[in-house]
Design an enzyme around this catalytic site. Structure first.
Site, PDB file in Angstrom:
ATOM      1  N   ASP A  10      51.277 -10.924 -15.914  1.00  0.00           N
ATOM      2  CA  ASP A  10      51.501 -12.275 -15.384  1.00  0.00           C
ATOM      3  C   ASP A  10      52.990 -12.613 -15.420  1.00  0.00           C
ATOM      4  O   ASP A  10      53.411 -13.589 -16.055  1.00  0.00           O
ATOM      5  CB  ASP A  10      50.659 -13.292 -16.169  1.00  0.00           C
ATOM      6  CG  ASP A  10      49.167 -13.041 -15.985  1.00  0.00           C
ATOM      7  OD1 ASP A  10      48.757 -12.771 -14.838  1.00  0.00           O
ATOM      8  OD2 ASP A  10      48.419 -13.080 -16.976  1.00  0.00           O
ATOM      9  N   LYS A  60      40.728 -15.286  -8.242  1.00  0.00           N
ATOM     10  CA  LYS A  60      39.560 -16.144  -8.521  1.00  0.00           C
ATOM     11  C   LYS A  60      39.211 -16.976  -7.296  1.00  0.00           C
ATOM     12  O   LYS A  60      39.136 -18.207  -7.336  1.00  0.00           O
ATOM     13  CB  LYS A  60      39.792 -17.021  -9.742  1.00  0.00           C
ATOM     14  CG  LYS A  60      39.947 -16.209 -11.004  1.00  0.00           C
ATOM     15  CD  LYS A  60      39.827 -17.026 -12.254  1.00  0.00           C
ATOM     16  CE  LYS A  60      40.124 -16.170 -13.455  1.00  0.00           C
ATOM     17  NZ  LYS A  60      41.527 -15.696 -13.496  1.00  0.00           N
ATOM     18  N   ILE A  61      38.968 -16.264  -6.211  1.00  0.00           N
ATOM     19  CA  ILE A  61      38.721 -16.910  -4.915  1.00  0.00           C
ATOM     20  C   ILE A  61      37.440 -17.752  -5.029  1.00  0.00           C
ATOM     21  O   ILE A  61      36.403 -17.273  -5.501  1.00  0.00           O
ATOM     22  CB  ILE A  61      38.598 -15.836  -3.816  1.00  0.00           C
ATOM     23  CG1 ILE A  61      39.848 -14.932  -3.834  1.00  0.00           C
ATOM     24  CG2 ILE A  61      38.419 -16.481  -2.448  1.00  0.00           C
ATOM     25  CD1 ILE A  61      39.687 -13.625  -3.072  1.00  0.00           C
ATOM     26  N   ASN A  66      33.878 -19.179   5.080  1.00  0.00           N
ATOM     27  CA  ASN A  66      34.897 -18.863   6.094  1.00  0.00           C
ATOM     28  C   ASN A  66      36.283 -18.716   5.468  1.00  0.00           C
ATOM     29  O   ASN A  66      37.043 -17.816   5.817  1.00  0.00           O
ATOM     30  CB  ASN A  66      34.914 -19.924   7.203  1.00  0.00           C
ATOM     31  CG  ASN A  66      35.828 -19.518   8.334  1.00  0.00           C
ATOM     32  OD1 ASN A  66      35.652 -18.448   8.929  1.00  0.00           O
ATOM     33  ND2 ASN A  66      36.849 -20.324   8.601  1.00  0.00           N
ATOM     34  N   GLY A 168      43.745 -10.241 -27.692  1.00  0.00           N
ATOM     35  CA  GLY A 168      45.168 -10.360 -28.032  1.00  0.00           C
ATOM     36  C   GLY A 168      45.538 -11.825 -28.182  1.00  0.00           C
ATOM     37  O   GLY A 168      45.067 -12.501 -29.094  1.00  0.00           O
ATOM     38  N   GLY A 171      42.947 -14.374 -29.033  1.00  0.00           N
ATOM     39  CA  GLY A 171      42.209 -14.207 -30.289  1.00  0.00           C
ATOM     40  C   GLY A 171      41.175 -13.111 -30.347  1.00  0.00           C
ATOM     41  O   GLY A 171      40.674 -12.789 -31.419  1.00  0.00           O
TER      42      GLY A 171
HETATM   43  P1  BMP Z   1      46.522 -13.084 -21.815  1.00  0.00           P
HETATM   44  O1  BMP Z   1      46.034 -11.774 -22.442  1.00  0.00           O
HETATM   45  O2  BMP Z   1      48.023 -13.194 -21.798  1.00  0.00           O
HETATM   46  O3  BMP Z   1      45.858 -14.272 -22.403  1.00  0.00           O
HETATM   47  O4  BMP Z   1      46.127 -13.040 -20.258  1.00  0.00           O
HETATM   48  C1  BMP Z   1      44.813 -13.020 -19.832  1.00  0.00           C
HETATM   49  C2  BMP Z   1      44.728 -12.904 -18.326  1.00  0.00           C
HETATM   50  O5  BMP Z   1      43.357 -12.904 -17.941  1.00  0.00           O
HETATM   51  C3  BMP Z   1      45.397 -14.030 -17.537  1.00  0.00           C
HETATM   52  O6  BMP Z   1      45.834 -13.511 -16.285  1.00  0.00           O
HETATM   53  C4  BMP Z   1      44.238 -15.006 -17.287  1.00  0.00           C
HETATM   54  O7  BMP Z   1      44.436 -15.769 -16.119  1.00  0.00           O
HETATM   55  C5  BMP Z   1      43.071 -14.045 -17.111  1.00  0.00           C
HETATM   56  N1  BMP Z   1      41.743 -14.589 -17.509  1.00  0.00           N
HETATM   57  C6  BMP Z   1      41.523 -15.129 -18.752  1.00  0.00           C
HETATM   58  O8  BMP Z   1      42.407 -15.196 -19.602  1.00  0.00           O
HETATM   59  N2  BMP Z   1      40.257 -15.589 -19.037  1.00  0.00           N
HETATM   60  C7  BMP Z   1      39.236 -15.536 -18.163  1.00  0.00           C
HETATM   61  O9  BMP Z   1      38.144 -15.942 -18.490  1.00  0.00           O
HETATM   62  C8  BMP Z   1      39.464 -14.978 -16.902  1.00  0.00           C
HETATM   63  C9  BMP Z   1      40.724 -14.484 -16.597  1.00  0.00           C
HETATM   64  O10 BMP Z   1      40.940 -13.915 -15.426  1.00  0.00           O
END
Ligand code: BMP
Length: 213
Positions: A10, A60-61, A66, A168, A171
């Site tokens: 990200d 996350k569309i 359409n 990570g 948590g």
């Molecule tokens: P991080 O490990 O830095 O928390 O990042 C997690 C990634 O997964 C981010 O891109 C977040 O948008 C995505 N994500 C999430 O954290 N929880 C969800 O339930 C779904 C996700 O896509």
């Protein structure tokens, strides 16, 4: 491309992003990018990253059929390995993604890792997983920091692959997520903010996550 870790890069600085992709791309199963990266680097970044690993385009569309079709047509031109779409918008919207994805795999969101998801989304995971199975999604997203929910999703997932964020920085533990049923573990900040991401990845895979950040 190896293992079961999906690195969620990200990052909004293209130079840093490419350098990180170059460093870790061959040591992970896939690189995931989200809106912040695409908004800052443009959608061509998807194609640029495909040279380093599988690319999962996490948009996350979540729109009417359409509009979902118009979005997936744009994205699939960049040849990502997979895209992520929401299931809560209904089977017609998810079907529009699947019907227009070309060879791109579609992963549906069945539940999420943030506490707020316990209000609307997570209580409906069973129906969302059943829809993903019936429609022929490749996989689903289920949280790697909520082992009870992940375990329940895993019991009904059928042939779907489970992709689990929340490990990570949010948590969750890598080992526990796999034990609860995750097929692929999505990790963002703990990889791209790590001074030695390759060491972190290999330590996780060899069962040592004591130093987890
Ligand atoms: P991080 O490990 O830095 O928390 O990042 C997690 C990634 O997964 C981010 O891109 C977040 O948008 C995505 N994500 C999430 O954290 N929880 C969800 O339930 C779904 C996700 O896509």
């Amino acid at each position: 491309m190896k293992g079961n870790i999906v690195a969620s890069l990200d990052l909004t600085d293209e130079k840093k992003l490419i350098s990180m992709a170059d460093q870790i791309g061959s040591s992970v199963f896939a690189l995931k990018i989200n809106w912040p990266t695409i908004l800052s680097c443009g959608k061509s970044i998807i194609g640029k990253l495909t040279k380093y690993s599988n690319v999962i385009c996490d948009l996350k569309i979540a729109d009417i059929p359409n509009t979902n079709r118009l979005i997936i047509e744009q994205i699939s031109r960049e040849n990502p390995w997979a895209v992520i779409g929401h299931l809560f918008t209904g089977t017609d919207s998810m079907k529009a993604l699947l019907d227009n994805a070309g060879g791109v795999k579609v992963i549906g969101v069945a539940s999420m890792s943030n506490p707020g998801s316990n209000v609307y989304l997570n209580p409906n995971f069973e129906k969302l997983v059943e829809d993903a199975k019936a429609l022929g999604c490749y996989g689903i997203v289920a949280p790697g920091n909520n082992y009870e929910l992940l375990g329940s999703v895993s019991k009904i997932k059928g042939n779907l692959k489970i992709f689990s964020p929340g490990v990570g920085a949010q948590g969750g533990g890598y080992k526990q997520a796999i034990k609860a049923g995750s097929d692929y573990v999505i990790i963002g900040r703990s990889i791209y903010e790590n001074p030695d991401p390759l060491k972190y990845i290999s330590e996780l895979e060899s069962g040592n996550e004591n130093h987890i950040t």
